[in-house]
Design a protein around this motif. Structure first.
Motif, mmCIF file in Angstrom:
data_model
loop_
_atom_site.group_PDB
_atom_site.id
_atom_site.type_symbol
_atom_site.label_atom_id
_atom_site.label_comp_id
_atom_site.label_asym_id
_atom_site.label_seq_id
_atom_site.Cartn_x
_atom_site.Cartn_y
_atom_site.Cartn_z
ATOM 1 N N UNK A 295 0.839 -1.210 0.000
ATOM 2 C CA UNK A 295 0.000 0.000 0.000
ATOM 3 C C UNK A 295 0.870 1.255 0.000
ATOM 4 N N UNK A 296 1.997 1.188 0.713
ATOM 5 C CA UNK A 296 2.873 2.364 0.754
ATOM 6 C C UNK A 296 3.567 2.555 -0.599
ATOM 7 N N UNK B 296 1.067 3.675 -3.404
ATOM 8 C CA UNK B 296 0.657 5.077 -3.254
ATOM 9 C C UNK B 296 1.805 6.004 -3.664
ATOM 10 N N UNK B 297 3.009 5.677 -3.211
ATOM 11 C CA UNK B 297 4.164 6.517 -3.534
ATOM 12 C C UNK B 297 4.360 6.568 -5.054
ATOM 13 N N UNK B 298 4.241 5.406 -5.702
ATOM 14 C CA UNK B 298 4.448 5.350 -7.151
ATOM 15 C C UNK B 298 3.392 6.175 -7.893
ATOM 16 N N UNK C 94 1.572 8.630 -6.809
ATOM 17 C CA UNK C 94 1.715 10.072 -6.560
ATOM 18 C C UNK C 94 2.929 10.627 -7.309
ATOM 19 N N UNK C 95 4.030 9.860 -7.306
ATOM 20 C CA UNK C 95 5.249 10.353 -7.965
ATOM 21 C C UNK C 95 5.049 10.471 -9.468
ATOM 22 N N UNK C 96 4.249 9.593 -10.046
ATOM 23 C CA UNK C 96 4.067 9.592 -11.498
ATOM 24 C C UNK C 96 2.790 10.319 -11.932
ATOM 25 N N UNK D 281 -6.021 4.466 -6.308
ATOM 26 C CA UNK D 281 -5.384 4.111 -5.035
ATOM 27 C C UNK D 281 -6.390 3.481 -4.054
ATOM 28 N N UNK E 142 -7.031 12.588 1.640
ATOM 29 C CA UNK E 142 -6.798 12.684 0.202
ATOM 30 C C UNK E 142 -5.502 11.991 -0.203
ATOM 31 N N UNK E 143 -5.458 11.468 -1.409
ATOM 32 C CA UNK E 143 -4.367 10.562 -1.788
ATOM 33 C C UNK E 143 -3.001 11.234 -1.876
ATOM 34 N N UNK E 144 -2.891 12.261 -2.686
ATOM 35 C CA UNK E 144 -1.538 12.784 -2.977
ATOM 36 C C UNK E 144 -1.330 14.228 -2.531
ATOM 37 N N UNK E 145 -2.214 14.779 -1.722
ATOM 38 C CA UNK E 145 -2.045 16.193 -1.327
ATOM 39 C C UNK E 145 -0.835 16.376 -0.433
ATOM 40 N N UNK F 292 3.393 12.373 0.375
ATOM 41 C CA UNK F 292 1.932 12.509 0.294
ATOM 42 C C UNK F 292 1.229 12.177 1.616
ATOM 43 N N UNK F 293 0.149 12.907 1.851
ATOM 44 C CA UNK F 293 -0.570 12.765 3.129
ATOM 45 C C UNK F 293 -1.019 11.340 3.424
ATOM 46 N N UNK F 294 -1.505 10.669 2.366
ATOM 47 C CA UNK F 294 -2.005 9.314 2.601
ATOM 48 C C UNK F 294 -0.876 8.393 3.062
ATOM 49 N N UNK F 295 0.304 8.553 2.420
ATOM 50 C CA UNK F 295 1.434 7.717 2.824
ATOM 51 C C UNK F 295 1.786 7.994 4.284
ATOM 52 N N UNK G 232 -0.479 6.130 6.691
ATOM 53 C CA UNK G 232 -0.200 4.705 6.958
ATOM 54 C C UNK G 232 0.739 4.586 8.164
ATOM 55 N N UNK H 183 11.376 5.420 -8.986
ATOM 56 C CA UNK H 183 10.075 6.042 -8.779
ATOM 57 C C UNK H 183 10.175 7.564 -8.827
#
Lengths: 110, 842
Positions: free
Chosen positions: A27-28, A31-33, A35-37, A50, A107-110, B326-329, B332, B690
């Motif tokens: 999950x980490x 999400x990182x991928x 958001x980065x892309x 996500x 929110x996912x990528x804020x 990111x906030x979601x990360x 977690x 990434x």
């Protein structure tokens, strides 16, 4: 054979831990991928990629952990390693659910 | 007649043969004169270790006092900013790496064999090597302060500040090479502890009868195996960047400083629990003895130890909440940080329930335990506060965090350690420490600690940033800082009183110790000697001294297993890992100079590299290798003695090979360490992919597929040759074994050479981009392992030529074979990652 018995005990007890670790990394990392892309806007039925993925992965991880807990719990009274596997599984299950919950709140990528 | 007799007759009859005890004592007595430095008995090495760790606690404490004096008043000019930077970096580094981890590891080495009913840990020379490397390396590292070359980038050494551009000179190299190699010492100790706890327990000590401290040390050691590799890799990468310009952390070339933070905290957060869990284990031993009742919820406490251990690996990003992830990360990790409160809470409630179930004696160890509970719970609560992302953004890098981390670390580790000093002093010394002085020590430290650190919460909330060497007056920080400084000196007064009491009372004597003055129930309180226990008991409960009356007398009389030294050498019983059933007699080495000299030259190798004296460093490296080979040559003794009757008609073999051998277990643990290092490298590669896809090389710029395929084929063939050699050894065919080994070596080296040659055919350069640096880092690590296994193979060849290797006596070959196959598998993974992955993802 002592070694194989030990291996079975270690595997039994570490299974929930490995499921937790794989779920957490999945999950980490995902999400990182995303958001980065800049892929967070991909949606299906109005829900982002996500939340979909994390929900799916979390359900899978929960099912796998429960599959470890149930047989271990049945033998827990007689065997320490089964008791440990069942209780570590319960702790892992709580952690898996708890760690995935923010996907519905934040929110996912804020 | 004892109650144990009523259940089953004891294994050995009385009276014991004349001279049996004297022979046992003579075999285990430490060497005298100058050779005492070569002692390997755990009681002595453990004490050296504890003493050295405590010395570093004092030294780092003095640094703290100097810093607090500087901060006592605003605009103070006692220290320059440069000196202050070195002081806070050294304070944190020495406390974490040279005090906290070694101190708990030292307590393990000191206590575990007796607590488990073993004569010693399974690799006593390794313990001695780890201690001397730590002692020499640590002191040299500390002395860097006196030459103005101490590191000054903070204990977590964030680049770009610590990169070559902003930190030229050798200050940061001292940290990277000095600490990097001290971690090797910690890993050596971890291997020792894992194999010791799993394979040398007293017969009958099943998994659910292991003392909680031993469980804690097992979890501690396993955590070291998986956490320390991250910092080892990080230090290697940063040193490569500083020394050769490989830009892993340089954003201009596609690197990322956040990669360092990820690697550092993947080690750094578990590190907190690596320190805390053994301390919690000590508390779980002290509380039942003080409350005179078994620990409530033993199984739940073991669960809590294991649960904290694994959850602690999911917390590392909570040190990075302010980095723009990111906030979601972040959420977690925030959730995981809160989840870890569950197992910690289980332990706290178990201790409180044990107090309630028994009658608590309010002696000095108990006072420190209560101090620990108060302080640690407070630190845990502020931990939950900073686990909340919005609060953390406010408190980040302020004195609030300084207060929190000291409540957790001082509360969670130093208070229990002092409790342990008071509690176990009668185990190792003729006298216990003074109860009256102990109360003063506790009072001064407890009050001093809270006076020093509680105000820092407020100072931090009032906005004072950490790591400033001074501050202007009138910001509301003046009085708070002065109070903190007074508190720091109160702690120092308490510690000084403790040192005076130790000087008055401590008289080392394993054989004539003060004994079980607490009436505790675990095996370390059996009558001791340099040989540990006279005979090795059969354990039928968690608190054998409470549940098995007369145990101490029967053990002392030699009525249990192995009352003498039947092979005429140092030995202990090797038991099965789950049920602790006797499997073999483990012959152990004697004291020798080789581990001591090997350690000294290892330290010299790293320290000379730091100051760029490459040629002398290489000489020291070669001497180290020679010492280690000399040391090992005397091991793997083979079946030099027929099976031995240890009592009750139980005959044990004196030599095991393959998966039953203790050396096989150590090699498996070492492979786990290696795999963790490599896993961290794969993570680094994927992380950079990434965040910086622009520097990824185009597919047509990769080496032609023929190169990696040829390399994979060659290394796979080398593994086949090793497998063939193993079969030849089973048939005792010496020449076939040697031919197979001589074939395997060029195949493996050739595979590596083809791989590197393939890279050289492209325009790829390790200094141009972080991508190139990572690809070459894979090749470097593969090359390191290839070099190690080739040396091991040559060593195996030498033993074969000397007639020290045959179908039975083959542990040396088996260990080499394990690492060889691992090296091949690791290189194959490296080839897939660096050649197949870019092609797969385009």
């Amino acid at each position: 054979m002592a070694v194989s018995r030990f291996s079975a005990s270690v595997l039994r007890m570490s299974c929930p831990v490995m499921i937790w670790a794989m779920h957490f990394l999945a999950i980490y990392g995902f999400t990182a991928f995303v958001c980065a892309r800049g892929l967070a806007d991909l949606r299906w039925l109005g829900v982002g990629i996500v939340p979909w993925t994390i929900t799916l992965v979390t359900l899978l991880a929960m099912a796998a952990t429960i599959a470890v807990i149930l047989p271990a719990a049945r033998a827990a009274r007689a065997s320490f390693s089964h008791w440990m596997a069942a209780t570590i599984g319960a702790l892992a299950l709580i952690a898996i659910v708890w760690e995935a919950l923010p996907v519905f709140i934040v929110p996912t990528c804020d | 007649m004892s109650s144990a007799d009523a259940v089953a007759p004891l294994p050995n009859p009385l009276p014991r043969p004349r001279g049996e005890l004297d022979r046992l004592r003579k075999i285990w007595d430490p060497p005298s004169g100058l050779r005492f430095l070569t002692v390997i008995n755990n009681e002595y090495v453990g004490l050296f270790y504890v003493g050295t760790a405590f010395l570093f606690f004092l030294l780092a404490g003095v640094l703290a006092l100097i810093m607090r004096t500087q901060l006592a008043v605003p605009e103070n000019d006692l220290l320059t900013p440069n000196t202050y930077n070195q002081l806070f970096t050294m304070h944190g580094t020495v406390m974490m790496f040279l005090f906290a981890v070694p101190a708990v590891e030292a307590m393990g080495i000191l206590l575990l064999p007796n607590m488990l009913g073993a004569r010693d840990l399974p690799f006593p020379r390794l313990s001695a090597y780890a201690f001397w490397a730590y002692f020499v390396g640590g002191l040299v590292f500390f002395c860097s302060l006196f030459f103005n070359v101490a590191p000054k980038g903070g204990w977590f050494m964030y680049p770009p500040l610590t990169g070559g551009k902003y930190s030229p000179g050798i200050n940061e190299d001292f940290w990277l090479l000095g600490i990097g190699f001290i971690e090797i010492s910690a890993i050596a100790g971890a291997i020792e502890i894992i194999v010791g706890v799993l394979r040398t327990r007293a017969p009958g000590m099943t998994l659910d009868r292991i003392p909680v401290f031993a469980w804690a040390m097992l979890v501690f050691a396993i955590m070291i195996v998986f956490a320390f590799p991250a910092i080892i890799l990080a230090t290697v990468l940063l040193e490569l960047e500083r020394a050769f310009g490989w830009p892993f952390f340089d954003a201009a070339k596609g690197g990322d400083p956040l990669l360092w933070q990820h690697l550092f905290w993947f080690f750094g957060h578990p590190e907190v629990y690596i320190i805390f869990l053994p301390a919690a284990g000590m508390v779980s031993m002290i509380v039942p003895a003080m409350a005179r009742t078994p620990l409530v919820g033993y199984r739940l406490v073991v669960l809590a130890l294991v649960g904290t251990g694994f959850l602690s690996f999911g917390l590392w990003v909570h040190h990075m909440f302010a980095t723009g992830i990111p906030q979601l990360s972040l959420s977690f990790f925030s959730a995981a940080s809160m989840a870890v409160a569950i197992p910690s809470g289980i332990q706290v409630f178990a201790w409180i329930a044990t107090f309630a179930a028994g009658r608590v004696q309010l002696r000095t160890p108990m006072l420190f335990v209560l101090g620990f509970l108060f302080t640690f719970v407070l630190g845990g609560l502020t931990g939950v506060m900073v686990a909340a992302v919005p609060f953390d953004w406010q408190a980040h890098d302020t004195y609030f965090v300084v207060a929190h981390l000291h409540y957790v670390l001082f509360g969670g580790m130093v208070f229990p350690l002092f409790a342990a000093f008071y509690y176990w002093m009668p185990y190792t010394s003729r006298n216990a420490l003074s109860e009256r002085v102990g109360r003063w020590v506790f009072g001064l430290i407890f009050v001093g600690f809270n006076v020093a650190f509680f105000p820092m919460h407020v100072t931090g909330l009032a906005g004072m940033p950490r790591r400033v060497y001074t501050y202007p007056a009138g910001l509301g920080w003046d009085t708070l800082n002065l109070i903190s400084t007074i508190g720091a000196f109160l702690i120092a007064a308490g510690v000084l009183l403790f040192v005076i009491d130790v000087a008055r009372k401590f008289r080392m004597s394993p054989e004539e110790n003060a004994g079980n003055i607490w009436n505790a129930g675990t095996l370390e309180w059996l009558p001791n000697g340099s040989y540990s226990n006279r005979s090795i008991p059969i354990v039928t409960s968690r608190e054998p001294l409470w549940e098995q009356p007369n145990l101490a007398q029967d053990v002392e009389a030699g009525r249990y297993y192995l009352p003498g030294a039947p092979t005429g050498r140092r030995e202990t019983i090797l038991t099965s890992p789950v049920e602790a059933q006797p499997q073999a007699l483990l012959l152990m080495p004697d004291a020798a100079w080789t581990p001591v000299l090997g350690a000294v030259f290892t330290a010299a190798f790293f320290m000379l590299l730091t100051v760029k004296l490459v040629a002398p460093a290489l000489v020291c490296g070669v001497i180290t290798l020679a010492m280690i080979i000399w040391w090992l040559w005397e091991t793997d003794p083979g079946p030099m003695h027929p099976s031995v009757d240890i009592g009750g008609g139980l005959k044990l073999p004196v030599y095991l090979t393959g998966p039953a051998s203790h050396s096989w277990w150590a090699m498996v643990v070492l492979i786990l360490v290696a795999a963790s290092v490599y896993g961290c490298l794969v993570f680094s590669y994927l992380f950079i992919w990434t965040v910086a896809p622009q520097i990824w090389t185009a597919i047509d710029a990769l080496p032609a597929p023929g190169y990696p395929l040829a390399a994979a084929g060659l290394i796979a063939l080398s593994s086949v040759a090793i497998a063939y050699a193993s079969r030849a050894l089973r048939e005792s065919a010496g020449w076939r074994l040697r031919s197979a080994l001589l074939t395997a070596i060029p195949l493996l080296v050739g595979g590596l050479a083809v791989h590197i040659y393939g890279l050289e055919t492209t325009r790829l350069s390790p200094v141009e981009s972080s991508y190139g640096a990572l690809v070459y880092a894979f090749a470097c690590i593969d090359g390191f392992f290839v070099a190690v296994v080739v040396i091991m193979a040559l060593y195996t060849l030498a033993r074969s030529a000397a007639g020290l290797l045959d179908r039975v006596r083959r542990a040396t070959f088996d260990n080499m074979m394990l690492l060889w196959h691992y090296t091949v598998a690791q290189s194959a993974v490296g080839l897939v990652v660096t050649h197949a992955f870019p092609r797969l993802v385009g």
